[in-house]
Design a protein around this motif. Sequence first.
Motif, PDB file in Angstrom:
ATOM      1  N   TYR A 350       1.106  -1.144   0.044  1.00  0.00           N
ATOM      2  CA  TYR A 350       0.032  -0.085  -0.024  1.00  0.00           C
ATOM      3  C   TYR A 350       0.947   1.322   0.146  1.00  0.00           C
ATOM      4  N   TYR A 351       0.906   2.033  -0.981  1.00  0.00           N
ATOM      5  CA  TYR A 351       1.326   3.262  -1.145  1.00  0.00           C
ATOM      6  C   TYR A 351       0.825   4.483  -0.322  1.00  0.00           C
ATOM      7  N   SER A 352       1.336   5.276   0.150  1.00  0.00           N
ATOM      8  CA  SER A 352       0.682   6.384   0.632  1.00  0.00           C
ATOM      9  C   SER A 352       0.150   7.520  -0.700  1.00  0.00           C
ATOM     10  N   PRO A 353      -0.936   8.032  -0.413  1.00  0.00           N
ATOM     11  CA  PRO A 353      -1.792   8.938  -1.565  1.00  0.00           C
ATOM     12  C   PRO A 353      -0.371   9.893  -2.194  1.00  0.00           C
ATOM     13  N   GLN A 354       0.663  10.230  -1.166  1.00  0.00           N
ATOM     14  CA  GLN A 354       1.665  11.007  -1.688  1.00  0.00           C
ATOM     15  C   GLN A 354       2.705  10.406  -2.465  1.00  0.00           C
ATOM     16  N   GLY A 355       2.940   9.018  -2.304  1.00  0.00           N
ATOM     17  CA  GLY A 355       3.870   7.954  -2.637  1.00  0.00           C
ATOM     18  C   GLY A 355       5.190   8.088  -1.910  1.00  0.00           C
ATOM     19  N   HIS A 356       5.230   8.711  -0.873  1.00  0.00           N
ATOM     20  CA  HIS A 356       6.410   8.840  -0.088  1.00  0.00           C
ATOM     21  C   HIS A 356       6.719   7.553   0.957  1.00  0.00           C
ATOM     22  N   ILE A 357       5.718   7.009   0.997  1.00  0.00           N
ATOM     23  CA  ILE A 357       5.690   5.787   2.456  1.00  0.00           C
ATOM     24  C   ILE A 357       5.000   4.736   1.572  1.00  0.00           C
ATOM     25  N   PRO A 396      -6.287  10.321   3.627  1.00  0.00           N
ATOM     26  CA  PRO A 396      -5.790  11.057   2.213  1.00  0.00           C
ATOM     27  C   PRO A 396      -4.605  12.103   2.782  1.00  0.00           C
ATOM     28  N   ASP A 397      -4.375  12.100   3.924  1.00  0.00           N
ATOM     29  CA  ASP A 397      -3.326  13.328   4.428  1.00  0.00           C
ATOM     30  C   ASP A 397      -1.775  12.393   4.526  1.00  0.00           C
ATOM     31  N   GLY A 398      -1.995  10.947   4.085  1.00  0.00           N
ATOM     32  CA  GLY A 398      -0.616  10.460   4.076  1.00  0.00           C
ATOM     33  C   GLY A 398       0.083   9.988   5.238  1.00  0.00           C
ATOM     34  N   GLU A 399      -0.719  10.391   6.644  1.00  0.00           N
ATOM     35  CA  GLU A 399      -0.041  10.181   7.820  1.00  0.00           C
ATOM     36  C   GLU A 399      -0.833   9.076   8.817  1.00  0.00           C
ATOM     37  N   HIS A 400      -1.872   8.816   8.425  1.00  0.00           N
ATOM     38  CA  HIS A 400      -2.845   8.233   9.276  1.00  0.00           C
ATOM     39  C   HIS A 400      -3.403   6.936   8.582  1.00  0.00           C
ATOM     40  N   ILE A 401      -3.602   5.811   9.220  1.00  0.00           N
ATOM     41  CA  ILE A 401      -3.992   4.684   8.544  1.00  0.00           C
ATOM     42  C   ILE A 401      -5.200   4.132   9.405  1.00  0.00           C
TER      43      ILE A 401
END
Length: 615
Positions: A350-357, A396-401
Amino acid sequence: MGLQPLGSLTPQMLPMESSKACLRPRKPVARPCLHQFGFRGSEGLYMVNGPPHFTENTIFQRDSGRNCKVFTFSKDGSLFAWCNGEKINIVNVTSNQLLHTFDLPKTVCLEFSPKGNVLATWQPYTTAKDGAAGVPNLQLFNVQTGKCLKSFIQKKIQNWCPCWSDDESICARNVNNELHFFENNDFSTIANKLHLQKVTDFVVSPGDQPSKVAVYVPGSKGAPSFVRLYQYPVFGGPQAALANKSFFKADKVTLLWNSKATAVLVIASTEVDKTGASYYGEQTLHYIATNGESAVVQLRKNGPIYDAAWNPNSMEFCVMYGFMPAKATIFNLKCDPVFDFGTGPHNAAYYSPQGHILVLAGFGNLSGQLDVWDLKNYKLVSKPQASDSTYFAWCPDGEHIVTATCSPRLRVGNGYKIWHYTGSVLYKYEVQPNAELWQVAWQPFLEGTFPAKAVKYHTVPSKVPNEEPKPAQAYRPPALRDKPDTSSKLHENEPPQNMRPQSKGSDKPLSKTALKNQRKHEAKKVAKQEARAEGNPEIAPSSPVLNADHIVPPSVTSGDPEVDKKIKNLKKKLKAIEQLKDQAATGKQLEKNQLEKIQKEAALLKELEDLELGV
């Protein structure tokens, strides 16, 4: 939910630049978007505010019915629709204003078009008792007016929803070996058709115009299956396809466009592995680009392909593959490996929405381990455990799951957890005994709403303890329980490995094939050096002291040509045996006759000694 002003600022909050600066009017400051997610279960349907509040959204009126079958958000998160077993409702998320209701109590599938202009609904197809044809069960509604734009008969739930381009300029359906295209949500006339015999699957590309279509046709009667890429509306002629890839061993495929619509990943699967190596059938991964290039992605471990996912930047993709413990590898657009995460208990990426994680997860019959990786530095951030999870989604913020345990997959221990990617549990909710959780979903936001932030490595503080159960210990018989554990692991996990080409002088990782070729090259090099040394003793390198049993006596002439010839041949054979032994030492697999030659070494040495003693 849109941005909202914070309101007026007090003088204490203004920057102390000067008295005149304090008197200037200030622009209203925008609040961060407030995340929320939908919750559907036997306790009803309601909205929950996301971090940091985790309280029920009182603006949205809870639907307490126990028969809520489905809900969905629009792509930008501004609209929300659900069916409660009596009717379909559409509301504005921000104001909770009820926009429309539709009397379709049996609806089990809902989907908004990309811009939220159309709502597609699907009910199970039924026929009359007398065998007469059933009524249309797929409806398309105009969200603004509430008018039904078109009704279709769609018997199967598989691929039930029409496929739109992101700007809704085209919409496509698969009807009897034909793809029917409609333009600008005008469903009264078919604007274009693509006819392919036995076409079973297709996907319209995301992104801007011109739109592209990936089409799959299964093989039959010895003919291979194939996937073709077209650019709408150019469908006619032998050169119309942008790219074509044919392959055998495919009962079904999964088509994955990247976000820039420049390439497609095709996971081809067979239901049965004829070799018997895998219960899950056999899978291959193909790469097809719109410029006509195609390739089979070479995977470094045998076994199933569990998952493949594009990075949102469209420049790389991650593949999860191989018998457990599975490997995870990132590939670039040339299908070359970039980074290998090693092996572990994982079956999803699973990629983060921003693609950095990137999160490597192991669900289903695995333990729920989550490996969170920083993709910029290829560094492991955290390794939390989300046991018994059946659902995973990035905020969507790329920090929470959010991870959830839902029915009917698991009917006990239903609930959900909100995590920070650093491994801390920020909120935990468990349903009441005998209650069930059926669906959880974040409210989406448009791409670019939340820019990527610097990755944190320290665990975010939380008041919620993460009480993960300790892994069960292996059974040990009573006689061994008071003795030290000497057992070894069933599988030794491979470590991560950077696969990027490195500068000369650095330790470049070698594949098994490259390592084998390197050993062959070294063995040949040793053989050449020995041959040269035999021909010219002056250039022979100094060698270590050999075992006395393997010392070849110096050349001695007997005066008898026949004896000299025999001595020369014996030395030649012994030299060949030495070369074979060197090759075996470098790891080369010797043939049966070569092994037999080595076994004759002692007899040849004895024969040579006898000949020379008789001189």
